[in-house]
Write a protein that holds these residues in place. Structure first.
Motif, PDB file in Angstrom:
ATOM      1  N   TYR A   1     -24.764 -44.006   3.232  1.00 13.13           N
ATOM      2  CA  TYR A   1     -25.494 -45.243   2.958  1.00 13.13           C
ATOM      3  C   TYR A   1     -24.696 -46.522   3.169  1.00 13.13           C
ATOM      4  O   TYR A   1     -25.281 -47.590   3.374  1.00 13.13           O
ATOM      5  N   VAL A   2     -23.375 -46.454   3.091  1.00 13.35           N
ATOM      6  CA  VAL A   2     -22.578 -47.680   3.110  1.00 13.35           C
ATOM      7  C   VAL A   2     -21.791 -47.840   4.409  1.00 13.35           C
ATOM      8  O   VAL A   2     -21.913 -48.857   5.108  1.00 13.35           O
ATOM      9  N   GLU A   3     -20.987 -46.856   4.741  1.00  6.93           N
ATOM     10  CA  GLU A   3     -20.057 -46.987   5.865  1.00  6.93           C
ATOM     11  C   GLU A   3     -20.714 -47.449   7.159  1.00  6.93           C
ATOM     12  O   GLU A   3     -20.200 -48.361   7.826  1.00  6.93           O
ATOM     13  N   PRO A   4     -21.856 -46.866   7.567  1.00  3.71           N
ATOM     14  CA  PRO A   4     -22.460 -47.290   8.841  1.00  3.71           C
ATOM     15  C   PRO A   4     -22.890 -48.751   8.852  1.00  3.71           C
ATOM     16  O   PRO A   4     -23.063 -49.335   9.926  1.00  3.71           O
ATOM     17  N   LYS A   5     -23.064 -49.359   7.683  1.00  3.12           N
ATOM     18  CA  LYS A   5     -23.554 -50.740   7.607  1.00  3.12           C
ATOM     19  C   LYS A   5     -22.424 -51.767   7.585  1.00  3.12           C
ATOM     20  O   LYS A   5     -22.676 -52.976   7.649  1.00  3.12           O
ATOM     21  N   LEU A   6     -21.176 -51.309   7.480  1.00  2.00           N
ATOM     22  CA  LEU A   6     -20.040 -52.225   7.414  1.00  2.00           C
ATOM     23  C   LEU A   6     -19.532 -52.493   8.828  1.00  2.00           C
ATOM     24  O   LEU A   6     -18.728 -51.752   9.365  1.00  2.00           O
ATOM     25  N   ILE A   7     -20.023 -53.555   9.435  1.00  2.75           N
ATOM     26  CA  ILE A   7     -19.685 -53.877  10.819  1.00  2.75           C
ATOM     27  C   ILE A   7     -18.450 -54.767  10.889  1.00  2.75           C
ATOM     28  O   ILE A   7     -17.483 -54.460  11.580  1.00  2.75           O
ATOM     29  N   GLN A   8     -18.462 -55.875  10.180  1.00  2.00           N
ATOM     30  CA  GLN A   8     -17.297 -56.747  10.157  1.00  2.00           C
ATOM     31  C   GLN A   8     -16.198 -56.129   9.288  1.00  2.00           C
ATOM     32  O   GLN A   8     -16.478 -55.366   8.370  1.00  2.00           O
ATOM     33  N   PRO A   9     -14.913 -56.416   9.581  1.00  6.21           N
ATOM     34  CA  PRO A   9     -13.814 -55.798   8.843  1.00  6.21           C
ATOM     35  C   PRO A   9     -13.964 -55.974   7.331  1.00  6.21           C
ATOM     36  O   PRO A   9     -14.119 -57.094   6.837  1.00  6.21           O
ATOM     37  N   THR A  10     -13.922 -54.841   6.619  1.00  7.64           N
ATOM     38  CA  THR A  10     -14.138 -54.838   5.172  1.00  7.64           C
ATOM     39  C   THR A  10     -13.160 -53.875   4.510  1.00  7.64           C
ATOM     40  O   THR A  10     -13.022 -52.734   4.954  1.00  7.64           O
TER      41      THR A  10
END
Length: 501
Positions: free
Chosen positions: A376-385
């Motif tokens: 649910y989370v990882e695929p949505k983190l596009i910009q460096p986080t």
């Protein structure tokens, strides 16, 4: 003789061998020992000026195209820098021109002559000498390029079959210039990292690949046997435990570019043999390491691209610091509206079921939380986080959080929906570390083949005292994928693992 595309490859190979024999009959060594090259194609083209006096050059490379026209011919020679056209005239070359008739696309030649511009405006070499340096006995796939009416380069008949490209990387590198560029950038990435760490005074080291015990990651190892000692050994899955032994030994900062091996599945982000960078710095913690990672990736990005913004797929990634920071529990709550902190194993399994996340029925709390995060989370983190503060069960080598219960001081940098790096405030309490290893042993007894194993020598090292330490791991292959806009790990490894032909 010009190759005919309708001619079968078997016939081509027979013809080339006949040409080889004819060359030998004429007293020509088709595989000589050296050639005195003085110039490269790219430099010749870039430095040429029409008002300069004629300049003599000597280049060497592979014939990539041939146009024969009776008493004159053109060919393109490809070297490591690019391509350049060569003009060959019978009146200038004499018997060497007849030798050229026995040459093919793929042959490696040496040419010397003077530089000029053709009537069509192409910077070329007027050949005065020609030497065959290696006769090619197998035909290359011919990739054709044309410039359309808008000035765009169009490629025809590309060598694009993935299976063939990975198995015959040498052919891939010959005919696909963009593939060579990926690996040049990979080298730039590694050099940028090495320069950055050396400037900080950290020492590059080497640690064992063959290990009596494996550890430092959740993974299944490859097993081999040492005949002289009559013992089984493991190919390392990580180099963490050996590098931390060096911190115990008194080094303030050590790093290693390591070939690691994990006996696991293969997909677009996993190859059983891969390259890791690991860094350990004494007297630092994971908060300090976040800032170092921002500085390091900024240096790499500027070195490779000259800008902090990089195109990856459909996204533009901005690596400019500071990066966003959020805890794993807060990130899960943000994207699922579920608070998974402090829940029991049964409660977490219930939430996973509600979210339709597939997990093993025996998965512990950490594995369930990791599965939810990955879905649910990882695929949505596009910009460096920076995702920080992981569950204790997920990180048996990380230090407990200084203010929170059942959480460790760990972060992962996520970019474009994928992990870029992993870092800890390293666990240096030998009693706590032993307890964590014992918990891992219980998981292994329950059938978890990826659980860490108890390493008595590593514990003995910790008992001598390890200072507070920050540790970092970066997958070089995945970093290269990101920096070169490649979708598969096989496109950034020269020789990826394949099933036997």
């Amino acid at each position: 003789m010009q190759e005919n595309s309708a001619e079968g490859s078997g016939q081509l190979m027979i013809r080339r061998r006949k040409e080889l024999q004819e060359l030998i009959k004429r007293g020509i060594n088709p595989y000589p020992y050296k050639f005195d090259r003085t110039d490269f194609s790219k430099d010749i083209v870039e430095k040429f000026k029409d008002d300069d006096p004629q300049k003599t050059v000597a280049i060497a490379g592979r014939i990539m195209s041939i146009r024969r026209m009776g008493k004159a011919s053109f060919c393109h020679i490809q070297d490591s820098a690019g391509k350049i056209q060569v003009y060959l005239k019978k009146d200038d070359l004499g018997e060497l021109y007849e030798t050229f008739r026995l040459m093919d696309i793929g042959d490696i030649v040496g040419v010397s002559g003077y530089v000029f511009r053709t009537k069509m405006g192409e910077v070329s070499i007027h050949a005065q000498t020609l030497e065959l340096l290696s006769k090619s006995l197998r035909p290359l796939p011919i990739v054709k390029e044309k410039v359309d009416e808008n000035g765009n380069k169009v490629t025809y008949d590309p060598f694009s079959d993935k299976e063939l490209r990975y198995r015959q990387r040498y052919v891939d590198l010959i005919v696909n210039a963009q593939v060579r560029d990926v690996f040049v950038k990979r080298a730039k990435i590694i050099n940028a990292i090495r320069d950055f760490f050396n400037e900080h005074g950290y020492l590059e080291v080497e640690t064992p690949i063959l290990q009596p015990l494996y550890g430092g990651a959740f993974a299944r190892p490859f097993v081999t046997h040492h005949n002289a000692l009559d013992i089984d050994l493991y190919l390392r899955i990580a180099d963490e435990l050996y590098l931390k032994r060096l911190i115990v030994g008194g080094f303030d900062g050590v790093y290693e570019f390591a070939k690691d091996f994990r006996n696991e599945g293969m997909d677009r982000t996993h190859n059983p043999e891969f390259t890791m960078l690991e860094l350990y710095v004494a007297y630092k913690d994971y908060i300090w390491m976040m800032e170092l990672v921002e500085q390091l990736i900024s240096k790499i990005t500027l070195s490779v691209h000259g800008t902090m913004k990089v195109k990856v797929g459909d996204n533009e990634i901005d690596f400019t610091p500071p990066w966003n920071r959020i805890t794993m529990f807060d990130a899960i709550k943000q994207y699922t509206e579920k608070d998974v902190s402090g829940l029991s194993e049964a409660e977490l399994h219930k939430i996973a079921k509600e979210l339709r996340v597939d997990v093993d029925p025996d998965a512990n709390e950490g594995k369930v939380i990791d599965a939810i995060f990955g879905e649910y989370v990882e695929p949505k983190l596009i910009q460096p986080t920076f995702i920080t503060d992981y569950p204790l069960q997920m990180s048996p080598l990380a230090k407990k959080h200084r203010t929170q219960v059942d959480v460790v001081e760990r972060f992962e940098a996520i970019v474009n929906g994928s992990e870029l790096c992993n870092a800890f405030s390293e666990l240096n309490d030998p009693i706590d570390q032993r307890s964590r290893f014992e918990e891992q042993a219980k998981l292994k007894a329950k059938g978890d083949e990826e659980a860490n194993i108890l390493d008595e020598d590593f514990l003995r090292a910790l008992e001598h005292g390890m200072p507070p330490t920050a540790g970092l791991g970066i997958g070089i292959d995945r970093l290269t994928m990101l920096m070169t806009n490649q979708d598969s790990i096989r496109d950034v490894i020269f020789f990826p693992q394949m099933k036997p032909e």
